[in-house]
Design an enzyme around this catalytic site. Structure first.
Site, PDB file in Angstrom:
ATOM      1  N   GLY A   1      -5.744   3.683   1.271  1.00 58.66           N
ATOM      2  CA  GLY A   1      -6.720   3.042   2.169  1.00 58.66           C
ATOM      3  C   GLY A   1      -8.201   3.936   2.350  1.00 58.66           C
ATOM      4  O   GLY A   1      -8.771   3.991   3.420  1.00 58.66           O
TER       5      GLY A   1
ATOM      6  N   GLY B   1     -10.806   6.512   5.985  1.00 55.62           N
ATOM      7  CA  GLY B   1     -10.348   6.878   4.498  1.00 55.62           C
ATOM      8  C   GLY B   1     -11.663   7.272   3.827  1.00 55.62           C
ATOM      9  O   GLY B   1     -11.654   8.311   2.963  1.00 55.62           O
TER      10      GLY B   1
ATOM     11  N   ASP C   1      -6.488   1.133  -2.750  1.00 57.45           N
ATOM     12  CA  ASP C   1      -6.831   0.260  -1.870  1.00 57.45           C
ATOM     13  C   ASP C   1      -6.768  -1.150  -2.292  1.00 57.45           C
ATOM     14  O   ASP C   1      -6.787  -1.350  -3.557  1.00 57.45           O
ATOM     15  CB  ASP C   1      -8.302   0.520  -1.419  1.00 57.45           C
TER      16      ASP C   1
ATOM     17  N   VAL D   1      -0.179  -0.761  -1.347  1.00 59.79           N
ATOM     18  CA  VAL D   1       0.724   0.282  -1.421  1.00 59.79           C
ATOM     19  C   VAL D   1       1.998  -0.201  -0.705  1.00 59.79           C
ATOM     20  O   VAL D   1       3.121   0.538  -0.929  1.00 59.79           O
ATOM     21  CB  VAL D   1       0.092   1.377  -0.328  1.00 59.79           C
TER      22      VAL D   1
ATOM     23  N   ASN E   1      -3.006   7.575   4.144  1.00 54.11           N
ATOM     24  CA  ASN E   1      -4.102   6.972   5.394  1.00 54.11           C
ATOM     25  C   ASN E   1      -4.144   5.393   5.594  1.00 54.11           C
ATOM     26  O   ASN E   1      -4.290   4.982   6.738  1.00 54.11           O
ATOM     27  CB  ASN E   1      -5.322   7.307   4.904  1.00 54.11           C
TER      28      ASN E   1
ATOM     29  N   SER F   1      -1.729   8.579  15.078  1.00 47.94           N
ATOM     30  CA  SER F   1      -2.390   8.234  15.696  1.00 47.94           C
ATOM     31  C   SER F   1      -2.407   9.084  17.253  1.00 47.94           C
ATOM     32  O   SER F   1      -1.140   9.414  17.631  1.00 47.94           O
ATOM     33  CB  SER F   1      -2.172   6.534  16.227  1.00 47.94           C
TER      34      SER F   1
ATOM     35  N   TYR G   1       3.150  -1.318  16.959  1.00 48.55           N
ATOM     36  CA  TYR G   1       2.293  -0.268  16.334  1.00 48.55           C
ATOM     37  C   TYR G   1       2.665   1.133  16.669  1.00 48.55           C
ATOM     38  O   TYR G   1       2.711   2.008  15.919  1.00 48.55           O
ATOM     39  CB  TYR G   1       0.892  -0.696  16.750  1.00 48.55           C
TER      40      TYR G   1
ATOM     41  N   LYS H   1       3.948   4.711  14.735  1.00 46.52           N
ATOM     42  CA  LYS H   1       3.243   5.916  14.925  1.00 46.52           C
ATOM     43  C   LYS H   1       3.895   7.169  15.455  1.00 46.52           C
ATOM     44  O   LYS H   1       3.643   8.166  14.785  1.00 46.52           O
ATOM     45  CB  LYS H   1       1.637   5.705  15.539  1.00 46.52           C
TER      46      LYS H   1
ATOM     47  N   THR I   1     -13.527   1.719  13.971  1.00 44.51           N
ATOM     48  CA  THR I   1     -13.200   0.933  12.658  1.00 44.51           C
ATOM     49  C   THR I   1     -13.019  -0.466  13.056  1.00 44.51           C
ATOM     50  O   THR I   1     -12.509  -0.711  14.250  1.00 44.51           O
ATOM     51  CB  THR I   1     -12.301   1.663  12.065  1.00 44.51           C
TER      52      THR I   1
END
Length: 263
Positions: free
Chosen positions: A15, A21, A40, A65, A91, A138, A151, A155, A188
């Site tokens: 990434g 990244g 990527d 990936v 990442n 995160s 999510y 993490k 981002t």
């Protein structure tokens, strides 16, 4: 305290074409890296990065990936290209509870495979020189969060995985040090588009997600990249680090069996 020197080392970043990244790639090169490979799916952005940073030090391999063989082939190609591997940064990730199977595949499964490949190519018991693995957690690795529970679960998984690989047994056997980076809210696309990817079965969950993320202090991707350099050069094996609000990165100490019992 570790004193890892980045100069003349070789790195691989999943990434790495955009966002945090890409800043990792820039900052590692600024600290004397010999070569780096970006994995990527975003070929257009990766080629722009190579044009900016120079093809003599940056190699790109278009890689999904989540596809194990593609990831394995990419690691092999990178090692052949640079004649070694010293730093792996897992990442790549997404925030998308509405496509939770893909999210788990990318945020968890691909990271596991990346760790195992890092062992294969860097571990002393396989003839390597050791190295460093940084996995992308995160700020939500360290708390509950109703806006994106799946999510958040992925993490939390990253912290458990990385701390478990980051134990003395694995370090003594392999010479590979494991670290977790936990960025706070960072500007981002993952954050700016987050509301679009909330669970669809719950009223107002997207609103809750956006509002809760907005309550955190924000930062730029380069703030996280600065913290990465500190972690890689100084971080103890198994340590967990937070980068938030544009402040210097800091290590967190998680509770253990002796301290977590409710009084």
């Amino acid at each position: 305290m570790p004193d890892f020197q980045i100069g003349e080392k070789v790195a691989l970043v999943t990434g790495g074409a955009t966002g945090i990244g890409l800043e990792y790639v820039r900052y590692l090169l600024q600290h004397g890296l010999k070569g780096i490979t970006i994995l990527d799916i975003n070929e257009e952005q990766a080629l722009k990065a190579i044009e900016e940073l120079g093809p003599n030090k940056v190699h790109f391999i278009k890689t999904d990936v989540t596809k194990k063989q593609e990831l394995r082939d990419a690691f092999k190609e990178s090692v052949q290209k640079w004649k070694g591997l010293d730093i792996v940064i897992n990442n790549a990730g997404i925030m998308n509870d509405s496509s939770w199977e893909l999210q788990v595949a990318l945020n968890c499964n691909a990271v596991v495979e990346g760790c195992l490949l890092a062992f294969k190519y860097m571990s002393k018991h396989y003839g390597g020189n050791g190295g460093v693995v940084v996995n992308a957690g995160s700020i939500l690795s360290l708390r509950e969060f109703s806006g994106c529970p799946i999510y958040t679960g992925t993490k939390h998984f990253i912290v458990g995985l990385t701390k478990s690989f980051g134990t003395p047994y694995f370090l003594n056997l392999t010479g590979v040090r494991f670290l977790t980076m936990c960025p706070g809210v960072t500007y981002t696309p993952l954050i700016s588009e987050a509301g679009r990817f909330a669970l669809t079965d719950f009223p107002k969950i997207a609103e809750i997600l956006v509002q809760d993320l907005g309550s955190y202090p924000a930062q730029q991707p380069e703030d996280v990249a600065q913290g990465l350099i500190t972690m890689i050069t100084k971080g103890e094996n198994g340590s967990v680090w937070v980068s938030e609000g544009g402040e210097p990165v800091y290590e967190v100490i998680l509770p253990d069996l002796k301290t977590w019992r409710k009084k």
